[in-house]
Design a protein around this motif. Structure first.
Motif, mmCIF file in Angstrom:
data_model
loop_
_atom_site.group_PDB
_atom_site.id
_atom_site.type_symbol
_atom_site.label_atom_id
_atom_site.label_comp_id
_atom_site.label_asym_id
_atom_site.label_seq_id
_atom_site.Cartn_x
_atom_site.Cartn_y
_atom_site.Cartn_z
ATOM 1 N N MET A 184 15.650 -43.892 8.631
ATOM 2 C CA MET A 184 16.423 -42.652 8.631
ATOM 3 C C MET A 184 15.767 -41.656 9.583
ATOM 4 N N ILE A 185 16.561 -41.033 10.391
ATOM 5 C CA ILE A 185 16.094 -39.994 11.312
ATOM 6 C C ILE A 185 15.766 -38.749 10.491
ATOM 7 N N LYS A 186 14.669 -38.088 10.853
ATOM 8 C CA LYS A 186 14.274 -36.841 10.199
ATOM 9 C C LYS A 186 14.075 -35.770 11.255
ATOM 10 N N ILE A 187 14.519 -34.566 10.934
ATOM 11 C CA ILE A 187 14.227 -33.423 11.792
ATOM 12 C C ILE A 187 13.432 -32.422 10.964
ATOM 13 N N TYR A 188 12.301 -32.034 11.498
ATOM 14 C CA TYR A 188 11.476 -30.989 10.883
ATOM 15 C C TYR A 188 11.941 -29.701 11.543
ATOM 16 N N HIS A 189 12.602 -28.870 10.739
ATOM 17 C CA HIS A 189 13.460 -27.817 11.254
ATOM 18 C C HIS A 189 13.067 -26.445 10.709
ATOM 19 N N ASN A 190 13.177 -25.442 11.594
ATOM 20 C CA ASN A 190 13.034 -24.040 11.209
ATOM 21 C C ASN A 190 14.341 -23.356 11.601
ATOM 22 N N PRO A 191 15.185 -23.001 10.613
ATOM 23 C CA PRO A 191 16.483 -22.414 10.926
ATOM 24 C C PRO A 191 16.419 -21.122 11.737
ATOM 25 N N ARG A 192 15.287 -20.447 11.750
ATOM 26 C CA ARG A 192 15.169 -19.191 12.500
ATOM 27 C C ARG A 192 14.852 -19.414 13.976
ATOM 28 N N CYS A 193 14.589 -20.650 14.359
ATOM 29 C CA CYS A 193 14.214 -20.975 15.742
ATOM 30 C C CYS A 193 15.436 -21.492 16.508
ATOM 31 N N SER A 194 15.729 -20.889 17.646
ATOM 32 C CA SER A 194 16.914 -21.287 18.413
ATOM 33 C C SER A 194 16.797 -22.723 18.926
ATOM 34 N N ARG A 212 17.529 -25.013 16.066
ATOM 35 C CA ARG A 212 18.973 -25.043 15.777
ATOM 36 C C ARG A 212 19.706 -25.895 16.817
ATOM 37 N N GLN A 213 19.283 -25.805 18.071
ATOM 38 C CA GLN A 213 19.900 -26.636 19.116
ATOM 39 C C GLN A 213 19.617 -28.117 18.858
ATOM 40 N N GLY A 214 18.398 -28.419 18.428
ATOM 41 C CA GLY A 214 18.043 -29.798 18.100
ATOM 42 C C GLY A 214 18.871 -30.329 16.944
ATOM 43 N N LEU A 215 19.072 -29.505 15.936
ATOM 44 C CA LEU A 215 19.881 -29.883 14.785
ATOM 45 C C LEU A 215 21.324 -30.167 15.233
ATOM 46 N N LYS A 217 13.083 -28.646 6.045
ATOM 47 C CA LYS A 217 12.711 -27.273 6.387
ATOM 48 C C LYS A 217 11.226 -27.122 6.055
ATOM 49 N N TYR A 218 10.400 -27.419 7.046
ATOM 50 C CA TYR A 218 8.963 -27.550 6.819
ATOM 51 C C TYR A 218 8.266 -26.243 6.434
ATOM 52 N N VAL A 278 -1.338 -27.165 7.996
ATOM 53 C CA VAL A 278 -0.939 -27.304 6.586
ATOM 54 C C VAL A 278 -0.918 -25.928 5.924
ATOM 55 N N LYS A 279 -1.950 -25.144 6.183
ATOM 56 C CA LYS A 279 -2.062 -23.823 5.563
ATOM 57 C C LYS A 279 -1.069 -22.827 6.177
ATOM 58 N N HIS A 280 -0.827 -22.961 7.474
ATOM 59 C CA HIS A 280 0.055 -22.040 8.204
ATOM 60 C C HIS A 280 1.115 -22.858 8.961
ATOM 61 N N PRO A 281 2.140 -23.361 8.265
ATOM 62 C CA PRO A 281 3.115 -24.238 8.926
ATOM 63 C C PRO A 281 3.853 -23.582 10.093
ATOM 64 N N LYS A 282 3.809 -22.273 10.168
ATOM 65 C CA LYS A 282 4.418 -21.566 11.294
ATOM 66 C C LYS A 282 3.767 -21.974 12.623
ATOM 67 N N LEU A 283 2.556 -22.518 12.549
ATOM 68 C CA LEU A 283 1.835 -22.941 13.749
ATOM 69 C C LEU A 283 2.390 -24.234 14.355
ATOM 70 N N ILE A 284 3.212 -24.960 13.594
ATOM 71 C CA ILE A 284 3.707 -26.255 14.053
ATOM 72 C C ILE A 284 4.844 -26.060 15.061
ATOM 73 N N GLU A 285 4.688 -26.709 16.202
ATOM 74 C CA GLU A 285 5.739 -26.677 17.227
ATOM 75 C C GLU A 285 7.001 -27.295 16.643
ATOM 76 N N ARG A 286 8.142 -26.820 17.081
ATOM 77 C CA ARG A 286 9.397 -27.273 16.497
ATOM 78 C C ARG A 286 10.494 -27.331 17.539
ATOM 79 N N PRO A 287 11.545 -28.089 17.218
ATOM 80 C CA PRO A 287 11.700 -29.028 16.118
ATOM 81 C C PRO A 287 11.008 -30.350 16.431
ATOM 82 N N ILE A 288 10.699 -31.094 15.407
ATOM 83 C CA ILE A 288 10.166 -32.443 15.561
ATOM 84 C C ILE A 288 11.222 -33.389 14.997
ATOM 85 N N VAL A 289 11.557 -34.417 15.762
ATOM 86 C CA VAL A 289 12.492 -35.431 15.289
ATOM 87 C C VAL A 289 11.753 -36.756 15.251
ATOM 88 N N VAL A 290 11.860 -37.427 14.097
ATOM 89 C CA VAL A 290 11.226 -38.726 13.897
ATOM 90 C C VAL A 290 12.320 -39.751 13.640
#
Length: 113
Positions: free
Chosen positions: A1-11, A14-17, A31-32, A83-95
């Motif tokens: 199954m494809i997974k997207i690690y997504h932040n709805p506030r990031c344009s 949203r484009q990746g989604l 929604k990581y 892990v402590k600050h997930p905002k630091l993770i580049e997005r989106p990630i698709v697996v």
């Protein structure tokens, strides 16, 4: 199954989604910022991306600049910071299976779906 690690506030996220939605393929949205990733999950994603943990850091985030920039950090230190600050993770990630991509630019997602 494809997974997207997504932040709805990031344009870009949203484009990746939208790319995944338009593909017609089944996928799971994670929604990581709400479902915090574990260190093990991040290690697996980073391995599939084929990058170093530092390459997944959003270096312009205020928390990075104030708490981590300029310090000598091991890969495990960097993963712990994400892990402590997930905002630091580049997005989106698709697996997709054993492949993963950071959707910057979002069109790169098409390479693995």
């Amino acid at each position: 199954m494809i997974k997207i690690y997504h932040n709805p506030r990031c344009s870009k996220s949203r484009q990746g989604l939208a790319i995944l939605e338009d593909s017609g393929k089944d996928f799971e949205t994670i929604k990581y910022l709400e479902e915090t990733l574990t260190a093990k999950q991040l290690e697996t994603i980073i391995s599939k991306l084929g990058i170093k943990p530092m390459d997944l850091i959003r270096k312009n985030e205020a928390i990075w600049k104030s708490d981590f920039k300029g310090k000598i950090l091991s890969d495990s230190d960097i993963i712990a910071a994400m892990v402590k600050h997930p905002k630091l993770i580049e997005r989106p990630i698709v697996v997709n299976g054993d492949k993963a991509v950071v959707g910057r630019p979002p069109e790169s997602i098409s390479d693995i779906i």
